[in-house]
Structures are given as C-alpha cells and as structure tokens.
Design an enzyme around this catalytic site. Structure first.
Site, PDB file in Angstrom:
ATOM      1  N   PHE A 185     -48.386 -47.583-104.328  1.00 33.81           N
ATOM      2  CA  PHE A 185     -49.818 -47.312-104.196  1.00 33.81           C
ATOM      3  C   PHE A 185     -50.073 -45.827-103.968  1.00 33.81           C
ATOM      4  CE2 PHE A 185     -54.133 -48.643-102.583  1.00 33.81           C
ATOM      5  CZ  PHE A 185     -54.492 -49.281-103.765  1.00 33.81           C
ATOM      6  N   ARG A 269     -41.266 -46.192-114.955  1.00 32.65           N
ATOM      7  CA  ARG A 269     -40.012 -45.720-115.521  1.00 32.65           C
ATOM      8  C   ARG A 269     -39.126 -46.908-115.880  1.00 32.65           C
ATOM      9  NH1 ARG A 269     -41.638 -41.481-116.385  1.00 32.65           N
ATOM     10  NH2 ARG A 269     -40.864 -39.419-115.837  1.00 32.65           N
ATOM     11  N   GLU A 298     -34.239 -45.777-122.803  1.00 28.71           N
ATOM     12  CA  GLU A 298     -35.126 -45.413-123.909  1.00 28.71           C
ATOM     13  C   GLU A 298     -34.677 -44.083-124.524  1.00 28.71           C
ATOM     14  OE1 GLU A 298     -38.767 -45.422-121.447  1.00 28.71           O
ATOM     15  OE2 GLU A 298     -38.921 -43.271-121.897  1.00 28.71           O
ATOM     16  N   HIS A 316     -43.599 -45.097-124.438  1.00 28.19           N
ATOM     17  CA  HIS A 316     -43.764 -44.139-123.333  1.00 28.19           C
ATOM     18  C   HIS A 316     -44.915 -43.165-123.612  1.00 28.19           C
ATOM     19  CE1 HIS A 316     -41.390 -42.194-119.818  1.00 28.19           C
ATOM     20  NE2 HIS A 316     -42.678 -41.955-119.698  1.00 28.19           N
TER      21      HIS A 316
HETATM   22  C1  DGY Z   1     -44.457 -38.586-116.423  1.00 29.08           C
HETATM   23  O1  DGY Z   1     -45.254 -37.664-116.254  1.00 29.08           O
HETATM   24  O2  DGY Z   1     -43.560 -38.837-115.621  1.00 29.08           O
HETATM   25  C2  DGY Z   1     -44.624 -39.393-117.649  1.00 29.08           C
HETATM   26  O3  DGY Z   1     -43.787 -40.480-117.672  1.00 29.08           O
HETATM   27  C3  DGY Z   1     -44.391 -38.507-118.857  1.00 29.08           C
HETATM   28  O4  DGY Z   1     -44.914 -39.161-119.941  1.00 29.08           O
END
Ligand code: DGY
Length: 352
Positions: A185, A269, A298, A316
């Site tokens: 959060f 992620r 990925e 992504h």
């Molecule tokens: C980030 O800013 O961590 C994003 O995943 C990049 O796309």
C-alpha cells in the site's frame, strides 16, 4: 635579406599550428565534459538535455546489452542512464573504474545491487512518483479486462466464432461492489485504491505495516492480515517492490487461499508471483483468472501462459504513456546531472 629571417617560422606553418592548437582546445572542451552512457533508446529531449552537460554515448538501436558489452561500454564512463534490463552488480562495477553514478529509468531497482554500488562509491538512483497514476490506471485496465474476459472475448470475435448473442456468453466477474485486496500500500497501491472508490468497492490492503489513518480514510481502505486479504478479496492486486522478502509472495499456498471466483493482478515485478504455481492454479480453476504485466525471466515468459484463455497478458507496459515515460527518463537524467555535478541526486537510493 633571407638570412635576416633565419630562425623564424614561415607564416603558413604558424597558421597551421595555430589552427591545430584551436582544434585541440575545442576538442578538449568537449573531452572535458564527463562521459556518460545511455544504455537504451530514449527521447530526443532527454539526449539533448544530457548533451548540455556530458559527452553522451547513446544506443539508438535499443538492443539490450549483455554484461560484457555493458562493462566494455562503461569502462571509460562516469555515469549511466540505465533501465531494468541492465544488471549492475559487483562484477560489472569492478570493471568500470570511472563510474560514479547509475540512474535507473524505473522506480523498481531490483536490477541494481545497492550494496555493491555503495562499496564501489557509485551512486544509484530511481524514478519514484512520476509513474504512480499511469501505473494505477493500467492496473485498472488489467482488472477490468480480466474480470470481464475482454481479451478472450475479442479473440473469439476476431476468429469469426461469434454467431450471435447468448445469455451465458463470457460470463464475468462484477467489479462494482466487489472486494479489492491490495498487496503493498505504497504510492501505486493507494492510487489503485482511490480509483476503486468510483466502483463502490470494499477496499482492504496488506503491507509490512499499516499506513496512517488519514491515508486509510482518503483511500477508503482497511488493513487486514495476508490471510484475510487472500480469503476475502474478489480481486487481488500486487504493488510491492521485488526483493528477497517478496520473492514468490504469491505461490501455491496463497493461491489456494483465494476464492475460486477471484482474479489475481500483477503489475509490480515478475518473481513476486510463482508463475508455475499460477499456471497450475489457472488450469485447475483454483482461481478464475489473472491479469499480468510482469513475469519471471521476462521477456521469456513461461509459454504455458499462452495456452490459457483465462489470463490477460501485457509486455511490462504499465507505466507506458508517452508523458510518463518522458518524465521517467527526464527524472533519471536530472539525477545523473546532479550526481556528476557534486550534488545529491533527488532520488539517491544508497548512502553517501
Ligand atoms: C518501474 O518503474 O519499475 C517500471 O516497472 C518500469 O516500467
């Protein structure tokens, strides 16, 4: 007469040597700018900004560099604008004697070994804040597309399979008035919660600690345990940073605690979710669906995802609006300029 000029250089020689001197000086002007590497293609305005301060080597072909290529390119550089595809670790740093700063164009920085950077006296920075709304919006795109089976229905239509309206066609999950469970959060999790107010949802969250009551109030959200969140939520959405502590935060055990009608959304992620366990759960109907913008290993995602109809997949792109990607790259560039000008970069991640 001739002899009286003996020892003096002819005018043409003087002129030539002055020109050489001037050229050397102007070259020295540009050589004196610190050398930096921009590892991937970025916007022209960002390159122009960097060029005011640095001698910039860019990568317009946008081909990601492996570790050896990256260290060769970084060997004589003082700084780098990097992305999440560039792994900055102790081995690489040991090969880059001049490096002083690595500035990630991303808020997540699991591609950077911060301890190794600190030991090597290399500043590391990220881009927090500028992508929260855009990533929150995209999370909602995944929530709605997954709950209402949008990509599955579109594929059916495009394949010419639609032969008319049916009462039971593509029955989905109602988003309005459902329970939204948010893991993590922070800024992005809170944006997702605020968007949920419009759908009149019950909003619950879990994090390592509760947020202050005024934030809970603004987001209409209540803290619950991890187990309560998994058991109660119709939609579970993940917004935690990736670290050893969040590796496989959602695995087989957690998926089994979710409702069979629920969906899982991940725009944080890869690695936070155990992809094999998720594929199993989607096959068996342990949960109803998933919306995923990120994957383990990925861009080589587990090919079994492609066989499943009850998953919405994207490459992504959660932060990828033009405005936001420019802001991210520009913020990374500003961090680099500060770092190489002896200032504390605004988004420094490691102690200096
Ligand atoms: C980030 O800013 O961590 C994003 O995943 C990049 O796309």
């Amino acid at each position: 007469m001739r002899n009286s000029f003996k020892g003096l250089r002819p005018f043409s020689e003087i002129l030539f040597s002055s020109l050489m001197q001037a050229e050397k000086l102007s070259n020295r002007g540009s050589l004196m700018k610190p050398k930096v590497l921009v590892t991937r293609e970025v916007f022209d305005e960002v390159l122009n900004y960097l060029s005011q301060y640095f001698e910039v080597t860019s990568n317009p072909s946008d081909i990601p560099m492996d570790s050896n290529t990256l260290s060769e390119k970084l060997y004589d550089k003082e700084g780098a604008l990097i992305t999440l595809s560039d792994k900055i670790d102790a081995t690489l740093l040991s090969r880059c004697p001049n490096l002083k700063a690595v500035c990630n164009i991303a808020v997540g920085y699991n591609n950077i070994d911060l301890d190794a950077c600190t030991k090597a006296r290399v500043m590391a920075t990220n881009t927090p804040g500028v992508l929260d709304d855009t990533t929150g919006d995209f999370t909602w795109a995944l929530i709605l597309a997954t709950a209402r089976r949008l990509t599955e229905a579109e594929a059916y239509l495009r394949n010419g399979q639609w032969d008319g309206w049916k009462l039971k066609q593509f029955l989905g999950l109602d988003v309005h008035h459902a329970t939204l469970g948010i893991f993590g959060f922070g800024r992005i999790g809170q944006v997702v919660a605020k968007r949920a107010i419009g759908f009149e949802m019950k909003i619950i969250y879990h994090d390592i600690q509760e947020v202050p009551p005024e934030i809970e109030k603004a987001c209409h959200a209540n803290y619950v345990s991890k187990e309560e969140l998994l058991a109660q939520a119709d939609i579970v959405t993940i917004h935690v940073p990736y670290s050893p502590a969040t590796y496989h935060l959602i695995g087989e055990r957690e998926l089994e605690q979710m409702k069979p009608t629920s969906i899982l959304i991940n725009a944080s992620r890869g690695g936070v979710v155990d992809d094999s366990a998720l594929i199993d759960a989607l096959r068996k109907g342990t949960i109803a669906g998933a919306g995923l913008d990120v994957f383990e290993n990925e861009p080589k995602l587990n090919p079994h995802f492609l066989e499943l109809k009850n998953v919405v997949l994207s490459p992504h792109i959660a932060s990828s609006s033009r405005n936001t990607r420019v802001k991210m790259a520009m913020l990374a560039a500003q961090n680099l300029v500060a770092a190489l000008n002896g200032k504390t970069p605004p988004n420094l991640l490691n102690p200096f």
